[in-house]
Design an enzyme around this catalytic site. Sequence first.
Site, PDB file in Angstrom:
ATOM      1  N   SER A  95     -28.157  34.152 -38.271  1.00  0.00           N
ATOM      2  CA  SER A  95     -28.254  35.366 -39.343  1.00  0.00           C
ATOM      3  C   SER A  95     -30.004  36.265 -38.570  1.00  0.00           C
ATOM      4  O   SER A  95     -30.201  36.747 -40.065  1.00  0.00           O
ATOM      5  CB  SER A  95     -28.026  35.069 -40.192  1.00  0.00           C
ATOM      6  OG  SER A  95     -28.867  33.880 -41.102  1.00  0.00           O
ATOM      7  N   ASN A 122     -26.110  25.880 -48.472  1.00  0.00           N
ATOM      8  CA  ASN A 122     -25.109  27.307 -50.042  1.00  0.00           C
ATOM      9  C   ASN A 122     -26.099  27.707 -50.859  1.00  0.00           C
ATOM     10  O   ASN A 122     -25.575  28.893 -51.032  1.00  0.00           O
ATOM     11  CB  ASN A 122     -24.168  25.966 -49.451  1.00  0.00           C
ATOM     12  CG  ASN A 122     -23.168  26.362 -48.546  1.00  0.00           C
ATOM     13  OD1 ASN A 122     -23.260  26.205 -47.523  1.00  0.00           O
ATOM     14  ND2 ASN A 122     -21.568  25.505 -48.641  1.00  0.00           N
ATOM     15  N   THR A 153     -20.736  76.607 -62.874  1.00  0.00           N
ATOM     16  CA  THR A 153     -19.508  75.234 -62.698  1.00  0.00           C
ATOM     17  C   THR A 153     -18.658  75.796 -61.164  1.00  0.00           C
ATOM     18  O   THR A 153     -17.998  77.104 -61.599  1.00  0.00           O
ATOM     19  CB  THR A 153     -18.881  75.156 -63.625  1.00  0.00           C
ATOM     20  OG1 THR A 153     -18.157  77.010 -64.634  1.00  0.00           O
ATOM     21  CG2 THR A 153     -19.437  75.550 -65.012  1.00  0.00           C
ATOM     22  N   HIS A 154     -16.997  75.048 -60.897  1.00  0.00           N
ATOM     23  CA  HIS A 154     -17.042  74.947 -59.828  1.00  0.00           C
ATOM     24  C   HIS A 154     -17.862  76.051 -58.695  1.00  0.00           C
ATOM     25  O   HIS A 154     -17.751  76.756 -57.770  1.00  0.00           O
ATOM     26  CB  HIS A 154     -15.602  76.026 -60.206  1.00  0.00           C
ATOM     27  CG  HIS A 154     -14.991  76.016 -61.318  1.00  0.00           C
ATOM     28  ND1 HIS A 154     -13.730  75.165 -61.205  1.00  0.00           N
ATOM     29  CD2 HIS A 154     -15.737  75.935 -62.846  1.00  0.00           C
ATOM     30  CE1 HIS A 154     -13.155  74.597 -61.924  1.00  0.00           C
ATOM     31  NE2 HIS A 154     -14.053  75.491 -63.595  1.00  0.00           N
ATOM     32  N   LYS A 183     -35.769  79.652 -37.302  1.00  0.00           N
ATOM     33  CA  LYS A 183     -35.249  78.284 -38.639  1.00  0.00           C
ATOM     34  C   LYS A 183     -36.279  76.830 -38.943  1.00  0.00           C
ATOM     35  O   LYS A 183     -37.421  76.945 -38.500  1.00  0.00           O
ATOM     36  CB  LYS A 183     -34.670  77.107 -37.731  1.00  0.00           C
ATOM     37  CG  LYS A 183     -33.031  77.980 -37.665  1.00  0.00           C
ATOM     38  CD  LYS A 183     -31.872  77.916 -38.334  1.00  0.00           C
ATOM     39  CE  LYS A 183     -31.065  77.241 -38.750  1.00  0.00           C
ATOM     40  NZ  LYS A 183     -30.281  77.859 -39.728  1.00  0.00           N
ATOM     41  N   ASN A 192     -34.832  74.449 -41.668  1.00  0.00           N
ATOM     42  CA  ASN A 192     -33.655  73.738 -41.544  1.00  0.00           C
ATOM     43  C   ASN A 192     -33.920  72.665 -43.005  1.00  0.00           C
ATOM     44  O   ASN A 192     -35.130  72.187 -42.839  1.00  0.00           O
ATOM     45  CB  ASN A 192     -33.145  73.051 -40.673  1.00  0.00           C
ATOM     46  CG  ASN A 192     -32.355  73.861 -39.626  1.00  0.00           C
ATOM     47  OD1 ASN A 192     -32.143  74.998 -40.130  1.00  0.00           O
ATOM     48  ND2 ASN A 192     -32.457  74.094 -38.211  1.00  0.00           N
ATOM     49  N   GLU A 238     -30.319  67.126 -46.313  1.00  0.00           N
ATOM     50  CA  GLU A 238     -29.503  66.711 -45.824  1.00  0.00           C
ATOM     51  C   GLU A 238     -29.211  65.351 -44.940  1.00  0.00           C
ATOM     52  O   GLU A 238     -28.480  64.243 -45.480  1.00  0.00           O
ATOM     53  CB  GLU A 238     -29.632  67.271 -44.449  1.00  0.00           C
ATOM     54  CG  GLU A 238     -29.290  68.918 -44.625  1.00  0.00           C
ATOM     55  CD  GLU A 238     -28.939  69.852 -43.350  1.00  0.00           C
ATOM     56  OE1 GLU A 238     -27.697  69.678 -42.421  1.00  0.00           O
ATOM     57  OE2 GLU A 238     -30.727  70.496 -43.048  1.00  0.00           O
ATOM     58  N   TYR A 242     -18.338  28.408 -50.589  1.00  0.00           N
ATOM     59  CA  TYR A 242     -18.963  29.012 -49.737  1.00  0.00           C
ATOM     60  C   TYR A 242     -18.219  29.583 -48.154  1.00  0.00           C
ATOM     61  O   TYR A 242     -17.630  28.457 -47.271  1.00  0.00           O
ATOM     62  CB  TYR A 242     -20.611  28.243 -49.126  1.00  0.00           C
ATOM     63  CG  TYR A 242     -21.519  29.219 -48.547  1.00  0.00           C
ATOM     64  CD1 TYR A 242     -21.633  30.339 -48.809  1.00  0.00           C
ATOM     65  CD2 TYR A 242     -21.360  28.804 -46.477  1.00  0.00           C
ATOM     66  CE1 TYR A 242     -22.333  30.639 -47.263  1.00  0.00           C
ATOM     67  CE2 TYR A 242     -21.358  29.676 -45.550  1.00  0.00           C
ATOM     68  CZ  TYR A 242     -22.265  31.001 -45.903  1.00  0.00           C
ATOM     69  OH  TYR A 242     -22.892  30.981 -45.319  1.00  0.00           O
ATOM     70  N   GLN A 266     -22.522  35.091 -45.313  1.00  0.00           N
ATOM     71  CA  GLN A 266     -24.235  35.087 -44.621  1.00  0.00           C
ATOM     72  C   GLN A 266     -24.063  37.112 -44.398  1.00  0.00           C
ATOM     73  O   GLN A 266     -25.228  36.890 -44.265  1.00  0.00           O
ATOM     74  CB  GLN A 266     -24.241  34.605 -42.995  1.00  0.00           C
ATOM     75  CG  GLN A 266     -25.299  34.600 -42.570  1.00  0.00           C
ATOM     76  CD  GLN A 266     -25.612  33.696 -41.386  1.00  0.00           C
ATOM     77  OE1 GLN A 266     -25.402  32.697 -41.472  1.00  0.00           O
ATOM     78  NE2 GLN A 266     -24.950  34.060 -39.885  1.00  0.00           N
ATOM     79  N   LYS A 307     -26.212  39.530 -46.761  1.00  0.00           N
ATOM     80  CA  LYS A 307     -28.251  40.386 -46.842  1.00  0.00           C
ATOM     81  C   LYS A 307     -28.336  41.138 -45.647  1.00  0.00           C
ATOM     82  O   LYS A 307     -29.514  42.531 -46.736  1.00  0.00           O
ATOM     83  CB  LYS A 307     -28.859  38.769 -46.228  1.00  0.00           C
ATOM     84  CG  LYS A 307     -28.886  37.623 -47.373  1.00  0.00           C
ATOM     85  CD  LYS A 307     -29.454  37.161 -47.066  1.00  0.00           C
ATOM     86  CE  LYS A 307     -28.419  35.798 -46.100  1.00  0.00           C
ATOM     87  NZ  LYS A 307     -27.489  35.673 -46.375  1.00  0.00           N
TER      88      LYS A 307
HETATM   89  N1  ARG Z   1     -27.163  31.184 -42.932  1.00  0.00           N
HETATM   90  C1  ARG Z   1     -26.138  30.740 -43.720  1.00  0.00           C
HETATM   91  C2  ARG Z   1     -25.973  31.970 -44.520  1.00  0.00           C
HETATM   92  O1  ARG Z   1     -27.215  33.426 -45.090  1.00  0.00           O
HETATM   93  C3  ARG Z   1     -27.018  30.102 -44.764  1.00  0.00           C
HETATM   94  C4  ARG Z   1     -25.926  28.995 -45.369  1.00  0.00           C
HETATM   95  C5  ARG Z   1     -25.294  28.478 -43.935  1.00  0.00           C
HETATM   96  N2  ARG Z   1     -23.959  27.156 -44.470  1.00  0.00           N
HETATM   97  C6  ARG Z   1     -23.006  26.623 -43.657  1.00  0.00           C
HETATM   98  N3  ARG Z   1     -22.645  25.870 -44.573  1.00  0.00           N
HETATM   99  N4  ARG Z   1     -23.234  27.168 -42.542  1.00  0.00           N
HETATM  100  O2  ARG Z   1     -25.215  32.340 -45.699  1.00  0.00           O
END
Ligand code: ARG
Length: 473
Positions: free
Chosen positions: A26, A116, A162-163, A296, A298, A303, A330, A335, A338
């Site tokens: 990641s 985790n 409206t509409h 044009k 635009n 948009e 977990y 992962q 994010k």
């Molecule tokens: N990069 C992992 C995440 O973002 C970290 C946790 C990994 N944990 C594991 N037990 N493999 O979730």
Amino acid sequence: MSQKPWEHAKSSGSEGDPLAARFVSSLDYDKRLYKHDIAGSIAHARMLLKVGLITDGDLAEIERGLSEIESEIDEQGDAWPGWKVELEDVHMCVEAALIEKTGDAGRKLHTGRSRNDQVATDLMLWLEYDGYVGIQSRWEPIMSAFVDLADKYGHIVMPSYTHLQRAQPIVVGGELMAWALMLQRAFNRISSPYQLRDFFPLGSGAIAGSSLPLDRRHSSQELGSPYWDQLTLNSESSIEGTANRDMALDFVWGLSMISTALSRWAEQWIIYATTEFGFITLDNLYTTGSSMMPQKQNPDMLELIRGKTGQVYGSLMALLTMCKGITIGYNRDLQEDKRHVFAAYDAVCDCLDMAAAIVRTTTFNEERIKAGLNRGYLDATSLAEYLVTKGVPFRTSHQHVGALVRLAGELDRHELKKLTLDEMKGVCDAIEEDVYDWLGPENVVKRYQSAGNAGVSGFEAQLASWKERLGNS
Ligand code: ARG
């Protein structure tokens, strides 16, 4: 390839196959958490010292090493040599670099901790110190842009829809204040990381906690946020602490609501900027030309604000889907959280910045709006309310006005105020000479008196209240 600190414990895995290493990593997106990871590690290490699991010397080494790593990443960014895809993520890259610098002191840092609880902590810190703050810092620019525009053009009389059909006359400011309110409500959803207030994952370990005497309250206080004090440790669950992503969901839900508001506004202004409407002119800075049609201009920026909403909703859907299938501990699915949080956040920040710039530079075309104002019987409802003031029940007056609208059409006049008093009396005897003070959009917008109205009095009250709010911010 670098040896993962725990790799001796298992027999195969990503180490053997670069495809697997890349697939499981990641690093591309969680690098962004290095400061939060380091802050969480320092808090954890201080707690370990407090409960006697490491020495003063260990802590000094850990803090020195982490602070060097932070400066190195600050300076080198993506080029920092510690980023190694085979180490999987930001946590392992930082820890491996620490061990390289400090030896056994660094090897003690992960005592009582798992990635985790570590990653949940990092994300929590990012949401509080980056995510929420980044969105809140964009509140003032967009709100003051709407308020300033309303100050400039707010009293122009315009049709409401409206509409997307002509409805009642309003003033421009009435509509601008409506956008401000819609956005405000969306901002409120992420005005404080309330979901975090009773959530503190650090010290949950992998799932079950630890047999070592960790002092979770101490680590929380080390992270220096007042609400950690409210932590009710007795109702905490280490399992749940590592397994939920509610904080991410709340945040991206709030972002989705901001996107919804911005997208609706963008759509409305795209329509207003057409030749057919011509209500507004967008600044050249925020339009683009066509590669083929020389004339044009635009509204591409609007948009794209509308278009990027799909990406933000996509992040929300991805997070919900990610969470719905996993067991209570977990799972690696988490992962991906994010990736979606950051993508949604970046898109919404860009859209809010762009929206503020567009609002600040747009012109309302008074003459153009005025030219079409007498079309569409905008004052029909006002006439029905006039009859109510003369004692006619509303349902009856509604019928009379319907008949008058038809009459004006039949006589090819197309405006209620172009009917003579006698013609009107022919339909409803209660109508008197003063009716003409209730007809025509300019008269109507001055007559609205209910709280929150989109005419002159409502707009002025709303504008004053927004100015006060902005002044106090
Ligand atoms: N990069 C992992 C995440 O973002 C970290 C946790 C990994 N944990 C594991 N037990 N493999 O979730």
